[in-house]
Motif scaffolding. Sequence first.
Motif, PDB file in Angstrom:
ATOM      1  N   LYS A 276     -11.052  -4.083   2.398  1.00 50.72           N
ATOM      2  CA  LYS A 276      -9.938  -3.867   3.641  1.00 50.72           C
ATOM      3  C   LYS A 276     -10.553  -3.874   4.866  1.00 50.72           C
ATOM      4  O   LYS A 276     -11.049  -2.695   5.153  1.00 50.72           O
TER       5      LYS A 276
ATOM      6  N   ASN B   4      -4.563   5.231  -2.090  1.00 49.45           N
ATOM      7  CA  ASN B   4      -5.618   6.012  -1.460  1.00 49.45           C
ATOM      8  C   ASN B   4      -6.162   7.091  -2.313  1.00 49.45           C
ATOM      9  O   ASN B   4      -5.372   7.923  -2.619  1.00 49.45           O
TER      10      ASN B   4
ATOM     11  N   GLU C  96      -7.890   2.420  -3.745  1.00 48.07           N
ATOM     12  CA  GLU C  96      -8.500   2.495  -2.395  1.00 48.07           C
ATOM     13  C   GLU C  96      -9.603   3.672  -2.107  1.00 48.07           C
ATOM     14  O   GLU C  96      -9.005   4.652  -2.089  1.00 48.07           O
TER      15      GLU C  96
ATOM     16  N   ASP D 156     -11.815   0.935   1.456  1.00 48.37           N
ATOM     17  CA  ASP D 156     -10.758   1.053   2.661  1.00 48.37           C
ATOM     18  C   ASP D 156     -11.877   1.106   3.954  1.00 48.37           C
ATOM     19  O   ASP D 156     -12.681   1.575   3.849  1.00 48.37           O
TER      20      ASP D 156
ATOM     21  N   GLU E  89       0.911  -1.068   0.169  1.00 45.02           N
ATOM     22  CA  GLU E  89       0.109  -0.100  -0.121  1.00 45.02           C
ATOM     23  C   GLU E  89       0.731   1.198  -0.009  1.00 45.02           C
ATOM     24  O   GLU E  89       1.781   1.308   0.737  1.00 45.02           O
TER      25      GLU E  89
HETATM   26 MG    MG Z   1      -5.596   2.800   2.502  1.00 44.08          MG
END
Ligand code: MG
Length: 282
Positions: A203, A120, A152, A182, A59
């Motif tokens: 996630k 993200n 995400e 996420d 990530e």
């Molecule tokens: Mg994240």
Amino acid sequence: AAKAHGKNCYQVFETRMHEQLLDRLDQESRLREAVHRGELRLHLQPVVDVTTRELRGVEALVRWEDPERGLQPPGAFIPLAEETGLITEIDRWMMIEACRTVREWQESSPETAPHWVSVNLSAANLEVPDLTDRVAYALAGTGLAPECLVLELTETVLMRDIAVTAGRLEEMRELGVRIAIDDFGTGYSSLGYLRDIPVDVLKVDRSFITGLVGHQRQQELVRAILQLGHTLGLKVVVEGIETEDQLDLLITLGCRFAQGYFLGRPEPVASLRSRLATVPAP
Ligand code: MG
Ligand code: C2E
Ligand code: MG
Ligand code: MG
């Protein structure tokens, strides 16, 4: 005297407000410059296959190397970036940097390189008209295969306007990239959006892992989330594993992919790669 006192208080208050405002404006312009001056840093945190303990994904997590204050975590500047709209520039930079870094890694060491990198995206990105072009550009410019990129988004972002969001995500998925939810389980979510929104990865939020050991109810909840995800054909990544006990327990609950300090902290690509090269998987 009371009146004078009151006035003094007001002046103190006003001065402080003024200072805070100037500080904020200063911070904002320095953050704006940070992107152009190259002060942002990409850190990568491993996502591990718990059955083999091998690195499978990473990530991308942003840091700001502020020349005045040192290395800043996202919590110190993302809120301001979101308020001012700078976040879409930051996310664009991170996406390109993440794709480039992982592509280089895959080229030079295909054996140890992660299969995917996730980035993200804050809410504001969904209002960027050329978001899909930005994603396509990051892939084309770096040569990373689309299936290696995961975007995400948090539950709350996804649920804002489901029809519009679903359309935008579908557009991006047509490029071949994947979509992750996420912090899954923390929003005020009806599960209904899992039906309408094209998603590939869940996630599971770290809050489900804190207090997992010794708490039957929590364990059943995590087991159910894992089953739900797997039944829908999704990849499920559990976040925030800090101890070996948590990891062992998660394996018995059916977890396949995990991320957390116990498995590896976020760090620059060079240190992550050298650690992987010298330390064999436990
Ligand atoms: Mg994240
Ligand atoms: P997130 O996307 O949920 O990322 C996971 C956060 O949990 C990271 O914090 C990571 O360092 C932390 N973490 C991972 N494992 C553990 C663990 O075992 N224990 C604990 N206590 N924490 C763990 P970080 O790097 O401070 O990032 C915080 C949040 O900032 C991220 O949460 C994400 O929402 C946001 N963020 C980070 N980078 C970006 C970015 O490039 N763009 C945008 N829009 N947001 C970002
Ligand atoms: Mg997360
Ligand atoms: Mg989180």
